[in-house]
Every structure is written in structure tokens, then in C-alpha cells.
Scaffold this active site. Sequence first.
Site, mmCIF file in Angstrom:
data_model
loop_
_atom_site.group_PDB
_atom_site.id
_atom_site.type_symbol
_atom_site.label_atom_id
_atom_site.label_comp_id
_atom_site.label_asym_id
_atom_site.label_seq_id
_atom_site.Cartn_x
_atom_site.Cartn_y
_atom_site.Cartn_z
ATOM 1 N N ASN A 31 152.916 3.552 49.568
ATOM 2 C CA ASN A 31 154.495 3.985 48.439
ATOM 3 C C ASN A 31 155.299 2.713 48.108
ATOM 4 O O ASN A 31 155.197 1.488 48.646
ATOM 5 C CB ASN A 31 155.203 5.145 49.159
ATOM 6 N N LYS A 33 133.693 -2.258 52.286
ATOM 7 C CA LYS A 33 134.006 -1.704 51.562
ATOM 8 C C LYS A 33 133.759 -1.064 50.333
ATOM 9 O O LYS A 33 132.393 -1.023 50.326
ATOM 10 C CB LYS A 33 134.442 -3.360 50.874
ATOM 11 N N PRO A 77 151.121 13.153 62.005
ATOM 12 C CA PRO A 77 152.074 13.612 63.087
ATOM 13 C C PRO A 77 153.111 13.672 62.193
ATOM 14 O O PRO A 77 153.592 11.945 61.407
ATOM 15 C CB PRO A 77 151.688 12.570 64.001
ATOM 16 N N ASP A 78 154.097 14.519 62.566
ATOM 17 C CA ASP A 78 155.706 14.333 62.330
ATOM 18 C C ASP A 78 156.357 13.675 63.114
ATOM 19 O O ASP A 78 156.809 14.132 64.237
ATOM 20 C CB ASP A 78 156.183 15.308 61.537
ATOM 21 N N ILE A 79 156.290 11.671 62.835
ATOM 22 C CA ILE A 79 157.469 11.399 63.535
ATOM 23 C C ILE A 79 158.595 11.609 64.775
ATOM 24 O O ILE A 79 158.491 12.194 65.554
ATOM 25 C CB ILE A 79 156.655 9.804 63.445
ATOM 26 N N PHE A 118 165.766 10.882 56.938
ATOM 27 C CA PHE A 118 166.368 10.657 55.356
ATOM 28 C C PHE A 118 165.925 11.194 54.733
ATOM 29 O O PHE A 118 164.205 11.613 55.223
ATOM 30 C CB PHE A 118 166.005 8.912 55.261
ATOM 31 N N LYS A 155 165.339 19.560 55.400
ATOM 32 C CA LYS A 155 164.169 19.060 56.105
ATOM 33 C C LYS A 155 165.402 19.177 57.425
ATOM 34 O O LYS A 155 164.254 18.842 58.750
ATOM 35 C CB LYS A 155 164.168 17.452 55.040
ATOM 36 N N LYS A 181 163.000 20.122 60.677
ATOM 37 C CA LYS A 181 163.155 18.558 61.964
ATOM 38 C C LYS A 181 163.801 19.478 63.307
ATOM 39 O O LYS A 181 163.636 18.699 64.127
ATOM 40 C CB LYS A 181 162.824 17.780 61.373
HETATM 41 O O1 PMT Z 1 163.395 0.711 51.782
HETATM 42 P P1 PMT Z 1 163.581 0.954 50.458
HETATM 43 O O2 PMT Z 1 163.348 0.615 49.527
HETATM 44 O O3 PMT Z 1 165.447 1.041 50.990
HETATM 45 O O4 PMT Z 1 163.684 2.834 50.608
HETATM 46 C C1 PMT Z 1 164.785 3.232 51.411
HETATM 47 C C2 PMT Z 1 164.476 5.169 51.506
HETATM 48 C C3 PMT Z 1 164.187 5.758 50.099
HETATM 49 C C4 PMT Z 1 162.505 4.661 51.198
HETATM 50 C C5 PMT Z 1 164.951 5.622 51.991
HETATM 51 O O5 PMT Z 1 165.842 5.734 52.090
HETATM 52 C C6 PMT Z 1 164.699 7.373 52.115
HETATM 53 O O6 PMT Z 1 165.163 8.066 51.632
HETATM 54 N N1 PMT Z 1 162.953 7.486 53.958
HETATM 55 C C7 PMT Z 1 162.795 8.660 54.265
HETATM 56 C C8 PMT Z 1 161.724 9.305 53.059
HETATM 57 C C9 PMT Z 1 161.307 10.371 52.983
HETATM 58 O O7 PMT Z 1 161.346 11.032 52.162
HETATM 59 O O8 PMT Z 1 160.319 10.749 54.141
HETATM 60 P P2 PMT Z 1 159.987 12.401 54.108
HETATM 61 O O9 PMT Z 1 160.724 12.944 53.232
HETATM 62 O O10 PMT Z 1 158.840 12.287 53.166
HETATM 63 O O11 PMT Z 1 160.716 12.347 55.619
HETATM 64 C C10 PMT Z 1 161.760 12.929 56.078
HETATM 65 C C11 PMT Z 1 161.831 12.006 57.213
HETATM 66 O O12 PMT Z 1 160.572 12.449 58.271
HETATM 67 C C12 PMT Z 1 161.840 11.424 57.129
HETATM 68 O O13 PMT Z 1 163.453 10.347 58.034
HETATM 69 C C13 PMT Z 1 161.020 10.420 57.732
HETATM 70 O O14 PMT Z 1 161.036 9.116 57.493
HETATM 71 C C14 PMT Z 1 161.005 11.310 58.151
HETATM 72 N N2 PMT Z 1 159.458 11.652 59.301
HETATM 73 C C15 PMT Z 1 158.344 11.889 57.032
HETATM 74 C C16 PMT Z 1 157.057 11.876 57.498
HETATM 75 C C17 PMT Z 1 156.524 11.735 59.038
HETATM 76 N N3 PMT Z 1 154.691 12.100 59.365
HETATM 77 N N4 PMT Z 1 157.175 10.968 60.233
HETATM 78 C C18 PMT Z 1 158.217 10.587 59.792
HETATM 79 O O15 PMT Z 1 159.557 10.849 60.651
#
Ligand code: PMT
Length: 398
Positions: free
Chosen positions: A211, A290, A307-309, A325, A339, A343
Site C-alpha cells: 500500500n 516467477k 494476524p492482528d498485531i 491508528f 476499531k 482491539k
Molecule cells: O506512512 P504515512 O504515509 O506517513 O501514512 C501514515 C498512515 C496513514 C499509514 C498512518 O497514519 C495510519 O493511519 N496507519 C494505520 C493504517 C490503518 O488504517 O490501519 P488499519 O485500520 O488497517 O488498522 C488499525 C490499527 O491496527 C493500526 O494501528 C494498525 O497498525 C493495526 N494493525 C492492523 C492490521 C494488522 N494486521 N495488524 C495491526 O497491528
Amino acid sequence: MTMELNGKRIVVGVTGGIAAYKAAELVRLLIRQGADVQVAMTDGATHFVTSTTFQALSGKPVYVDQWDARMPNAMAHIDLSRRADLILIAPASADFLARIAHGMANDLLATMVLARNCPLLVAPAMNRQMWENPATQRNVACLQGDGVQILGPASGEQACGENGQGRMLEPEEILDRVQTFFVPKLLAGRKVLITAGPTFEAIDPVRGITNLSSGRMGYALARAAQQAGAEVTLVSGPVAFSAPQGVDRINVRSALDMHAAVMVRATDADIFIAVAAVADYRVANAAEHKLKKDHGGVPLIELIENPDILAEVAALKDGPFCVGFAAESHNLEAYAQAKRRKKNIPLIAGNLIQDGFGGDANRLILFDDTGTHPLAPASKEELSRQLIEHIAKLTGAH
Ligand code: PMT
């Protein structure tokens, strides 16, 4: 752009050494960050760079002579140091270190250092043998004992053609140390673990799903936490930045790698901040070779959930304080709050993807048990400082 040194009054003392030419760039960088810079030089320094250079850069008269007639009361050493928030000596020669370690006051700059009532940072620069000499090491230890911060020196090629320790830190590194010096140490003694950037889920050896996260937000937070006195580990997906000064960076590629790197460190951390845009799914059976176009039509890619870390760290018994975030394209508050609940984390920072992904600036809204806290749009560095302050408040660190 945020000017991190706005209003800070810094005396830059330049002593005799070839690195004096780099002090010109340092003065320029300090001024660009909003600092009010007054330059003072030793007589030796003027053999390498003229005072006119520093006068042009700082827009102020430069002082060299203790008996400078421009000071009406002949008290340059007192007047200049009393107005300062910090004295920074760059470069600091072996001779100058020796003189100030012994409290000597035999020129304007040494007298100013002795008469100061503000902190002192020094960036030594000298030949490696001079640096390694027990006399210099004694003087440095003595200055450290007196509370003087020593910046560097670095190792590398020297002006004399030798190679070793004794090079002055680069102006950008010295600027970074000065900025760190002024940041309140709200997270002193805390261990902070941060994830940043995208993950890359392989389809075959050269293709994958990823992404547009640049890593900027996570790297800015790592720097802000480090500047606030924390011991910071940054688990980073593939991004183009180098680690901020003093931050331990662990490189990972996939969500599974990131998961493994975080889980072995999570119980040791006091605070976990999940900024990474982790792929929710990975390819079930990535191809070893490939994929070929002519092998039986359009390939079907089967995905399985990663996994959701963050959720796993939040579920740990005696785990760290968790900050998530949420990047959303709409309905930010509802989705971010959902969220946070799902979480089970105390704090989530919501941003719209059109504000946060990729660029230098962002707009954050913080959601926690005390309510909703919108932060004004700003650079990712500025927002990181505010988020660190908020985390420090919630974790009782100040
Ligand atoms: O890197 P930049 O270009 O500066 O952009 C920053 C950002 C927009 C990426 C950042 O500010 C941000 O929002 N990061 C979270 C992106 C997101 O939407 O994550 P999520 O909705 O998929 O997950 C929610 C939270 O769970 C996040 O804290 C994510 O790190 C965490 N997560 C999600 C999935 C997963 N499998 N493991 C996780 O830990």
C-alpha cells in the site's frame, strides 16, 4: 514547516580547526529552524573562516576579542552568555576543551563559557591521535562530569589524510542533537515500540501486495519519542527513510515478519504505537518461481487473513499501553471508535487517508476514554510531538 527552535537563543562558539567551515552551515540550519544565533569565535577560528561569513549568516556582529569596544560595559563575556538558552561550541578543538576543562578564561569564548548560566554542548573536532590522547580523554571525562554534553566526534576520513575518530559530527546531526536537547523529557526511562510503513505480501519472488504508506508518520513518532527521552525500537516495513538518530530500527517485509518482530519485544515495552498500514490479508501460497503469463490463463490469488498485531499486543497480560491508528476514507469517528473498541486499546489516532497517506502533513483526531481530541492540521513532526505529550499524560509520565 515547523520551526523547532523558534525563539531559542543560541551562542555558537567556533574554535580553530578545519571543521570551522562546517560551522557556517550549522549556523544557517539553526537559523532556518527559528533560532536566534549569536556567533563568537576564538582567534584561531578566524584563520579558517572569517567573522564576515558568520556575520552575514547570523545577521549579527561576531565577537572575537574580549576587549571589543562595541560592548559599552566591556562585559561581552557576561552579556552574551546571559542572553543565551544554550552555548554550542562547534567545532571544539583539543586546545579549547583543555582550556574549558580547567576553567581557564584566557579569551572571550573561554571566559563566556566560564561565566555562563546556561547549558553547554560541545562538538569536538581534531586529529584522531589528539582525540585518543589520554590528556584529551581526561579533559572530556572532566567536562562530562561537569554536566557538559559532548556531541560525537564521528569516525572517518580526516583533513590530515588519516582515518579514525575525531571528525566533527555533520551539521545536520548537530542540529538534531540541539533540537533534542530542547524537547522536554516526558518519556524518560520508557521503552517505546513502534510499527511503521507498509507491509509487502509476496505473490511470487518479484510481485506482491502492498500500500501507499510512506512511513513518515511512524518515523516522525519514533523521532519524537526518542527526543522525549524514550528508548525507541522501530519495526519498519519497506520504506525509503533511514532511522532517526538514536532509534533502533528492525527491518521487516511482510505482516508475518512484523508480527514476529513485535511479539518478541512487546512484553518488554511500556508503550506500543501501531502506525503501520499492515496488510489484512496475505497470499495463501506464494509462488516459489516467477509466475508465467502463458501458463493457463489469469492466475487466481487466494488470500488468507494476517494476524492482528495490535489486537494481540493489547490482549497480552501485563502488556504495554497500546496506541492504534485508523486511516479511513469517510466516517472517521465511527470507524476509529469501532476499531478502538474491537482491539480493546485505550487510545486511537484517526486520520483520513486523503490527509495522512504519503505526504508530509496530516490531521489527527485522538479518541480515548476522556473523549475526542482533534489536533490542528500540521506537519507529521509537529503532530507527533503533540501525540507523545498526550500519551505521556495518559500514562502518567508527567
Ligand atoms: O506512512 P504515512 O504515509 O506517513 O501514512 C501514515 C498512515 C496513514 C499509514 C498512518 O497514519 C495510519 O493511519 N496507519 C494505520 C493504517 C490503518 O488504517 O490501519 P488499519 O485500520 O488497517 O488498522 C488499525 C490499527 O491496527 C493500526 O494501528 C494498525 O497498525 C493495526 N494493525 C492492523 C492490521 C494488522 N494486521 N495488524 C495491526 O497491528
